[in-house]
Design an enzyme around this catalytic site. Sequence first.
Site, PDB file in Angstrom:
ATOM      1  N   ASP A  22      39.107   9.763  99.172  1.00 23.36           N
ATOM      2  CA  ASP A  22      40.024  10.922  99.188  1.00 23.36           C
ATOM      3  C   ASP A  22      39.605  12.109  98.325  1.00 23.36           C
ATOM      4  O   ASP A  22      40.391  13.030  98.140  1.00 23.36           O
ATOM      5  CB  ASP A  22      41.451  10.509  98.754  1.00 23.36           C
ATOM      6  CG  ASP A  22      42.310  10.144  99.963  1.00 23.36           C
ATOM      7  OD1 ASP A  22      41.817  10.282 101.098  1.00 23.36           O
ATOM      8  OD2 ASP A  22      43.461   9.732  99.761  1.00 23.36           O
ATOM      9  N   LYS A  25      35.162  14.254 100.873  1.00 23.00           N
ATOM     10  CA  LYS A  25      33.811  14.241 101.442  1.00 23.00           C
ATOM     11  C   LYS A  25      33.785  14.681 102.898  1.00 23.00           C
ATOM     12  O   LYS A  25      32.941  15.471 103.312  1.00 23.00           O
ATOM     13  CB  LYS A  25      33.218  12.824 101.328  1.00 23.00           C
ATOM     14  CG  LYS A  25      33.094  12.334  99.908  1.00 23.00           C
ATOM     15  CD  LYS A  25      32.644  10.885  99.824  1.00 23.00           C
ATOM     16  CE  LYS A  25      33.685   9.887 100.312  1.00 23.00           C
ATOM     17  NZ  LYS A  25      34.935   9.854  99.531  1.00 23.00           N
ATOM     18  N   THR A  26      34.714  14.150 103.686  1.00 21.11           N
ATOM     19  CA  THR A  26      34.715  14.474 105.119  1.00 21.11           C
ATOM     20  C   THR A  26      35.139  15.927 105.340  1.00 21.11           C
ATOM     21  O   THR A  26      34.554  16.643 106.160  1.00 21.11           O
ATOM     22  CB  THR A  26      35.614  13.484 105.884  1.00 21.11           C
ATOM     23  OG1 THR A  26      35.149  12.156 105.626  1.00 21.11           O
ATOM     24  CG2 THR A  26      35.591  13.740 107.381  1.00 21.11           C
ATOM     25  N   HIS A  87      36.097   4.409 100.225  1.00 23.45           N
ATOM     26  CA  HIS A  87      36.964   3.265  99.989  1.00 23.45           C
ATOM     27  C   HIS A  87      36.171   2.027  99.558  1.00 23.45           C
ATOM     28  O   HIS A  87      35.132   1.718 100.140  1.00 23.45           O
ATOM     29  CB  HIS A  87      37.750   2.962 101.272  1.00 23.45           C
ATOM     30  CG  HIS A  87      38.921   2.069 101.043  1.00 23.45           C
ATOM     31  ND1 HIS A  87      38.775   0.717 100.848  1.00 23.45           N
ATOM     32  CD2 HIS A  87      40.247   2.329 100.949  1.00 23.45           C
ATOM     33  CE1 HIS A  87      39.967   0.186 100.652  1.00 23.45           C
ATOM     34  NE2 HIS A  87      40.878   1.139 100.715  1.00 23.45           N
TER      35      HIS A  87
HETATM   36  N1  LIG Z   1      43.591  21.025  97.825  1.00 23.49           N
HETATM   37  C1  LIG Z   1      42.540  20.503  98.429  1.00 23.49           C
HETATM   38  N2  LIG Z   1      42.659  19.355  99.135  1.00 23.49           N
HETATM   39  C2  LIG Z   1      41.562  18.861  99.751  1.00 23.49           C
HETATM   40  C3  LIG Z   1      40.306  19.510  99.653  1.00 23.49           C
HETATM   41  N3  LIG Z   1      39.405  18.786 100.358  1.00 23.49           N
HETATM   42  C4  LIG Z   1      40.071  17.732 100.877  1.00 23.49           C
HETATM   43  N4  LIG Z   1      41.364  17.776 100.532  1.00 23.49           N
HETATM   44  C5  LIG Z   1      42.406  16.811 100.933  1.00 23.49           C
HETATM   45  O1  LIG Z   1      42.102  15.540 100.367  1.00 23.49           O
HETATM   46  C6  LIG Z   1      42.415  14.486 101.297  1.00 23.49           C
HETATM   47  C7  LIG Z   1      41.215  13.611 101.536  1.00 23.49           C
HETATM   48  O2  LIG Z   1      40.201  14.332 102.190  1.00 23.49           O
HETATM   49  P1  LIG Z   1      38.996  13.612 102.960  1.00 23.49           P
HETATM   50  O3  LIG Z   1      38.043  14.692 103.313  1.00 23.49           O
HETATM   51  O4  LIG Z   1      39.483  12.715 104.023  1.00 23.49           O
HETATM   52  O5  LIG Z   1      38.421  12.714 101.779  1.00 23.49           O
HETATM   53  P2  LIG Z   1      37.188  11.686 101.838  1.00 23.49           P
HETATM   54  O6  LIG Z   1      36.501  11.786 100.526  1.00 23.49           O
HETATM   55  O7  LIG Z   1      36.373  11.924 103.044  1.00 23.49           O
HETATM   56  O8  LIG Z   1      37.922  10.278 101.938  1.00 23.49           O
HETATM   57  P3  LIG Z   1      37.224   8.850 102.364  1.00 23.49           P
HETATM   58  O9  LIG Z   1      36.166   9.139 103.350  1.00 23.49           O
HETATM   59  O10 LIG Z   1      38.322   8.027 102.945  1.00 23.49           O
HETATM   60  O11 LIG Z   1      36.667   8.268 101.101  1.00 23.49           O
HETATM   61  C8  LIG Z   1      42.924  15.179 102.558  1.00 23.49           C
HETATM   62  O12 LIG Z   1      44.316  15.197 102.527  1.00 23.49           O
HETATM   63  C9  LIG Z   1      42.361  16.577 102.428  1.00 23.49           C
HETATM   64  O13 LIG Z   1      43.120  17.545 103.114  1.00 23.49           O
HETATM   65  C10 LIG Z   1      40.215  20.717  98.890  1.00 23.49           C
HETATM   66  O14 LIG Z   1      39.171  21.334  98.753  1.00 23.49           O
HETATM   67  N5  LIG Z   1      41.371  21.160  98.309  1.00 23.49           N
HETATM   68 MG   LIG Z   2      35.783  10.618 104.466  1.00 22.34          MG
END
Ligand SMILES: Nc1nc2c(ncn2[C@@H]2O[C@H](COP(=O)(O)OP(=O)(O)OP(=O)(O)O)[C@@H](O)[C@H]2O)c(=O)[nH]1
Ligand SMILES: [Mg+2]
Length: 391
Positions: A22, A25-26, A87
């Site tokens: 979270d 990254k994505t 995760h």
């Molecule tokens: N405020 C804010 N929220 C963000 C930002 N980037 C991502 N988010 C929020 O953070 C949450 C997780 O984002 P993801 O991109 O799914 O995170 P991840 O690291 O890919 O998660 P995993 O692949 O499951 O480990 C989402 O609700 C996004 O909208 C940002 O730059 N600013």
């Molecule tokens: Mg991700």
Amino acid sequence: MSKTAYVRTKPHLNIGTMGHVDHGKTTLTAAITKVLSERSGGGTSYVAFDRIDRAPEEARRGITINIAHVEYETDTRHYAHVDMPGHADYVKNMVTGAAQLDGAILVVSALDGIMPQTAEHVLLARQVGVDHIVVALNKADAGDDELTDLVELEVRELLTSHGYGGDSVPVVRVSGLRALEGDPRWTASIEALLDAVDTYVPMPVRYVAAPFLMPVENVLTITGRGTVVTGAVERGTVRVGDRVEVLGAGAQTVVTGLETFGKPMDAAQAGDNVALLLRGVPRDAVRRGHVVAEPGSVEPRRRFTARVYVLSAREGGRATPVATGYRPQFYIRTADVVGDVDLGDAAVARPGDTVTMTVELGRDVPLEPGLGFAIREGGRTVGAGTVGEVL
Ligand SMILES: Nc1nc2c(ncn2[C@@H]2O[C@H](COP(=O)(O)OP(=O)(O)OP(=O)(O)O)[C@@H](O)[C@H]2O)c(=O)[nH]1
Ligand SMILES: [Mg+2]
């Protein structure tokens, strides 16, 4: 059915996003493709968030499970980018994704700072041979400056403790989310991050003249055409028509097609992310962890000596020592193999120790001195090592 062929106009590098669940990254991966797709003369297509996390379970749980590949181009380079899962349950996918990276973008939420998988990913990256890390301090839109300064200090310390020279690593404050929305302040932050990657991650030496070797990451079937294996070419060159051996499947075959990101190519070389169409190999004969290589160029083995660092409990490792007879899983290239540990004269290896051991794997795999691997047990990483001598 004629598709545009891949034209090698710029140096190609493999990078990826890693970091705690979270932290964004994505979102950042999608933002990078969006910003680059809007550059003139680009060559990058925008890949939206839900096309990266596209498995139903990923969409439902809002997390990344599988490694996803996207491609993009900066002014000077062509990149294949793997978006890795944060995760804890899916770290094994991260291990096989990181095995092929020339550099990594460590994504750290400016709101949360270092979390368990931030540290675990840095350790694994070091172990699987990622030599260069650039830090994206993400969610900078929502954080306050003083707290973000503290997080930056903390991240630099973590990198230094793993030998990444934390003082000189570029740390860029970004917002993937705001950049996706087109906010100019934050699209500029993505540009700054890409400039840091372009300049800080050097072009690695590619062993294109060595015998061909590619660890299999995935296996697919194309109806009417046959079995396809995907992965990153570790060394050498392969051409359509070449004879290859699938180590693990015990099969020799011929490469009848080659593609990168859906574009056909005549020859693939070390560093390329490719799909190989193999003649007459049944789908269920090949698995992740097998290795495709020039026939006779490698001999799979199962016994080797290794230097291994046993993770401390604080790093997510074991609380108790390991002894001779210990049987964890070894993650070597894309393979996941059980192995017996023999500590020789040393009675035990305590968490935090670095020890020499002899390992006997449950099956033969291609091994060579210097090859890095991770040791896991019950879904967590407990050790990290390097092959010494193959016995
Ligand atoms: N405020 C804010 N929220 C963000 C930002 N980037 C991502 N988010 C929020 O953070 C949450 C997780 O984002 P993801 O991109 O799914 O995170 P991840 O690291 O890919 O998660 P995993 O692949 O499951 O480990 C989402 O609700 C996004 O909208 C940002 O730059 N600013
Ligand atoms: Mg991700």
